[in-house]
Design an enzyme around this catalytic site. Structure first.
Site, PDB file in Angstrom:
ATOM      1  N   ASP A 454      44.416  40.958  42.980  1.00 14.94           N
ATOM      2  CA  ASP A 454      43.416  40.333  42.118  1.00 14.94           C
ATOM      3  C   ASP A 454      43.708  40.776  40.684  1.00 14.94           C
ATOM      4  O   ASP A 454      44.494  41.698  40.461  1.00 14.94           O
ATOM      5  CB  ASP A 454      42.022  40.779  42.564  1.00 14.94           C
ATOM      6  CG  ASP A 454      40.926  40.133  41.745  1.00 14.94           C
ATOM      7  OD1 ASP A 454      41.071  38.944  41.423  1.00 14.94           O
ATOM      8  OD2 ASP A 454      39.940  40.825  41.429  1.00 14.94           O
ATOM      9  N   ASP A 653      38.967  44.408  44.248  1.00 16.71           N
ATOM     10  CA  ASP A 653      37.857  45.337  44.034  1.00 16.71           C
ATOM     11  C   ASP A 653      36.490  44.671  44.063  1.00 16.71           C
ATOM     12  O   ASP A 653      35.479  45.346  43.889  1.00 16.71           O
ATOM     13  CB  ASP A 653      38.031  46.051  42.691  1.00 16.71           C
ATOM     14  CG  ASP A 653      37.734  45.134  41.509  1.00 16.71           C
ATOM     15  OD1 ASP A 653      37.939  43.911  41.642  1.00 16.71           O
ATOM     16  OD2 ASP A 653      37.278  45.630  40.469  1.00 16.71           O
ATOM     17  N   ASP A 657      36.658  39.470  47.020  1.00 11.09           N
ATOM     18  CA  ASP A 657      37.937  39.831  47.652  1.00 11.09           C
ATOM     19  C   ASP A 657      37.763  40.257  49.111  1.00 11.09           C
ATOM     20  O   ASP A 657      38.748  40.378  49.833  1.00 11.09           O
ATOM     21  CB  ASP A 657      38.603  40.982  46.886  1.00 11.09           C
ATOM     22  CG  ASP A 657      38.949  40.598  45.452  1.00 11.09           C
ATOM     23  OD1 ASP A 657      39.423  39.467  45.258  1.00 11.09           O
ATOM     24  OD2 ASP A 657      38.726  41.419  44.550  1.00 11.09           O
TER      25      ASP A 657
END
Length: 764
Positions: A454, A653, A657
């Site tokens: 990410d 995080d 996700d």
């Protein structure tokens, strides 16, 4: 008569479990006491206060054990109970699931005492057996009786725990190492006792040097060497939890609390509550997790994150309990205390990982399931083959070789091969800021060839700064920011925090938000001042049927500079856009370069705009980029790569996700992120530094190599040792393995596995 409790149904003299049906019982001070025999009852009557005091002392000692302490077996973590004891499967002493700072192992103390008290007897018996006939101090008959007398305390007292565990293994139908030791020692000792007491029952062929051959020295040396091996193993095993003990030792015992009237006092850490204001002076440890309210300083967080350089802290910054304040004075507000602190969660996660089973252990488990019975069968075959076909005295040879076979076999070496490596590796990872959830994560990490990352909070700092708001039409920029911040009050995303903080810094009055909902990684919606607001990327605007073409050029210009752009719509009409920038972490370029150098394919997948994502990826040298992806898209990307045969790790995080983290072969959560992300991942990087992935990968490779070494040693040891003890080399070189040497080899085998695992503590 007073009612009887379960704890009272033990013989107060010898400690043996008894029942109410025992015929041996007396009443003292209105309380009944039950005994296993008339002898114990008589001993009690001679001095009841002595045994009652000891019983009360034992009960108090048990009460000192922490309430809720769970005990488990290092070889069979599925065995759990709320009191100490032995594992019903392997006979090993159970250990607390969560180690304590007290290094007081009662089993180690007991075995050490039994070993040293009986070692002189073992030495004397062995010297007499080997050289007594040369000294000529006694007749051979007298010497035999002396050996018997000296062997009794060694076998019956020092070896008592082994025989108890061996018997329990039979009762539980779970043959193990203690079954073999019990059988081997009992066979040698009982044969020797019969040969001493009734030598006439044996034929002349059993005669040697004027007496029937006895093997008391074999029995006592087996017991002493087994005790010695257990002492080595227990001491080594205690070192495998050194990492957890060091983490437990980090927490300070007290905190300096600032009371409502401004006075300050030192209070125990257990008295600190959420919301308390605490002072942290230079050189002191931060007592709990919190946020800085006043002061500025640098904190040494290396003990938790592995980061060697102190981290600057100012008002508004988060602090972690147990980190060291190096310079200035801080006033913090406690946010997480007790088991909710980062340190407590790390300790719990490491302890959980240490007790998990590695997939590689399955092979060893399958072998161990049949191992003991196979060894017993080989021992029986050895006895009869030697007895029927061996040289005279053939049955004596058969007995001794059968005992050697029983003693040299060591299923514990197989059972400990992977658990010890896992315990050391998880502890080592924790000291470097890498937390593995279980053994499977360690085993699988080395196979990863693709990593999806990410952007926000993973590649970037995750602490975005608001840049500007650009209105559409006649609305001013401050109103665009105010409405967006009012809506974002309900969001957990770092971009939302930046917008809300910017509005408050500008003194804007925020309105309440109703009917708030998160758009699964593409934005948020809600009611503010009776208006329907939507804030997010172009995917959200498409869902809301909002035309953004009028501001597309401005948005694209900001994205090419690396800024994240969000559109704001009110009642279905475009109101403006907001730009937020999030700097790349200083450690990220090095981390990405290391991963690519290791042959790992790095892919960025983010909910930000494609242009923003590409701008960041270009700076980092990441070639494959997916922008404006929803959580479902990340999940699909993981599934697609897995279908191609890739072993995929996902690093993120945020809540968005979590699905991809759970689906990936290895989910990697940034420790700076949300609890949902960390709960969905198999690996957590405490500092949120991608360099931790390289550390985790190296540790995974080192651990698997160590586990293979341990398993290989255990298999080779048993594959060579058992035939050697059976005497397969005798027809060729005339070599037989004494049961004493078999005991030495067996005792050192388990300890060597543990010592080899401890080498992982130096893995980098």
């Amino acid at each position: 008569m007073a009612p009887i409790t379960e704890s009272e149904l033990t013989d107060p003299v010898c400690g043996m479990r008894v029942t109410e049906s025992s015929p041996h019982h007396v009443e003292h001070d209105g309380k009944p006491f039950y005994f296993c025999s008339m002898k114990c009852m008589g001993t009690f009557k001679s001095d009841p206060e002595k045994f009652i005091a000891q019983k009360n002392k034992d009960e108090m000692a048990l009460q000192e054990v922490a309430i809720g302490t769970i005990y488990t077996c290092p070889m069979h973590p599925e065995i759990r109970q709320d009191h100490p004891g032995s594992c019903p499967k392997c006979g090993m002493a159970l250990e607390p699931l969560m180690p304590s700072l007290e290094d007081d192992n009662p089993e180690l103390k007991d075995f050490t005492r039994r070993f040293w008290w009986t070692l002189p007897f073992t030495v004397i018996v062995t010297v007499l057996a080997m050289f007594g006939h040369q000294f000529g101090w006694f007749s051979m008959a007298a010497q035999t009786w002396i050996e018997l007398v000296l062997s009794i305390p060694v076998v019956l007292w020092a070896g008592q725990p082994f025989f108890v565990r061996g018997w329990q293994s039979v009762v539980n139908r779970s043959p193990n190492m203690w079954t073999l030791i019990g059988l081997g020692t009992a066979a040698a000792f009982i044969y020797s006792v019969v040969a001493t007491v009734a030598p006439g029952v044996f034929p002349e062929t059993f005669m040697s040097m004027g007496r029937i051959s006895v093997y008391f020295e074999a029995a006592v040396v087996i017991i002493s060497l087994t005790l010695f091996g257990q002492i080595l193993e227990l001491r080594a095993r205690s070192q495998t939890s050194a990492a957890i003990k060091s983490l437990l030792g980090l927490a300070p015992k007290t905190a300096r609390r600032i009371n409502a009237d401004g006075t300050e006092e030192d209070v125990p850490l257990t008295h600190v509550h959420e919301g308390d204001r605490l002072r942290v002076r230079p050189g002191e440890k931060v007592p709990v997790d919190g946020v800085v309210e006043d002061g500025a300083s640098s904190l040494d967080e290396s003990m938790l994150t592995g980061e060697p350089l102190p981290v600057s802290k100012r008002p508004g910054d988060k602090v972690i309990g147990a980190t060291m304040n190096t310079s200035g004075s801080l006033v913090i507000r406690a946010e997480k205390v007790g088991s909710a602190t980062v340190l407590s969660q790390i300790v719990q996660l490491v302890a959980q990982a240490q007790r998990s089973r590695a997939p590689m252990q399955r092979m060893a488990d399958q072998v161990a399931a049949y191992f003991v019975m196979a060894v017993v069968a080989i021992a029986i075959i050895t006895l009869f083959v030697w007895g029927l076909f061996g040289p005279q005295p053939s049955w004596v040879y058969g007995l001794i070789n059968a005992v050697a076979v029983l003693i040299i076999a060591c299923p514990c070496a197989l059972g400990l091969a992977t658990p010890m490596s896992i315990m050391v590796a998880t502890g080592r990872g924790a000291t470097q800021g890498v937390l593995f959830r279980d053994a499977a994560a360690i085993e699988n990490f080395r196979k990863v060839d693709t990593i999806i990352v990410d952007k926000t909070g993973t590649l970037t700092e995750g602490r975005p700064a608001f840049e500007q708001a650009i209105p559409a039409g006649d609305m001013d920029a401050s109103e665009v920011l105010r409405l967006a911040a009012s809506l974002d009050q309900g969001s957990e995303h770092p971009l939302a925090d930046a917008i809300v903080n910017a509005a408050r810094e500008q003194g804007l009055v925020l309105s309440a938000v109703n009917d708030f909902e998160s758009g699964s990684g593409i934005g948020v919606r809600g009611q503010v001042e009776g208006k329907r607001l939507a804030l997010g990327n172009t995917a959200l605007m498409d869902q809301e049927n909002v035309d953004v073409t009028v501001m597309a050029a401005s948005a694209e210009s900001l994205r090419t500079k690396g800024a994240s752009v969000m559109y704001l719509a009110k009642d279905g009409q475009l109101t403006g856009l907001l730009a937020v920038s999030d700097p790349i972490k200083k450690s990220t370029p090095e981390a990405v370069k290391d991963l690519q150098a290791a042959g790992i394919r790095v892919i960025m997948a983010t909910g930000d705009g494609v242009s923003t994502a590409k701008a960041v990826a270009q700076q980092l040298g990441i070639e494959e980029v997916h922008g404006e992806v929803k959580p479902a898209d990340k999940l699909d990307l993981v599934s697609k790569l897995q279908a191609e045969g890739r072993v995929v790790a996902m690093a993120g995080d945020g809540i968005n996700d979590a699905p991809a983290l759970a689906k990936a072969d290895v989910g990697i959560a940034m420790g700076t992120g949300t609890d949902v992300a960390m709960n969905s991942a198999q690996v957590t990087l405490v500092k949120g530094d991608l360099r931790g992935i390289s550390i985790a990968r190296h540790l995974s490779e080192a651990t698997i190599a160590n586990m293979k070494q341990n398993l290989g040693f255990a298999f080779v040891y048993n594959a060579l040792g058992v035939p050697l003890a059976a005497g397969v080399l005798y027809p060729f070189v005339g070599l037989l393995l004494s049961p004493m040497f078999a005991a030495l080899a067996m005792s050192l085998s388990s300890a060597s596995v543990v010592f080899n695992a401890l080498r992982l503590r130096k893995s980098t």
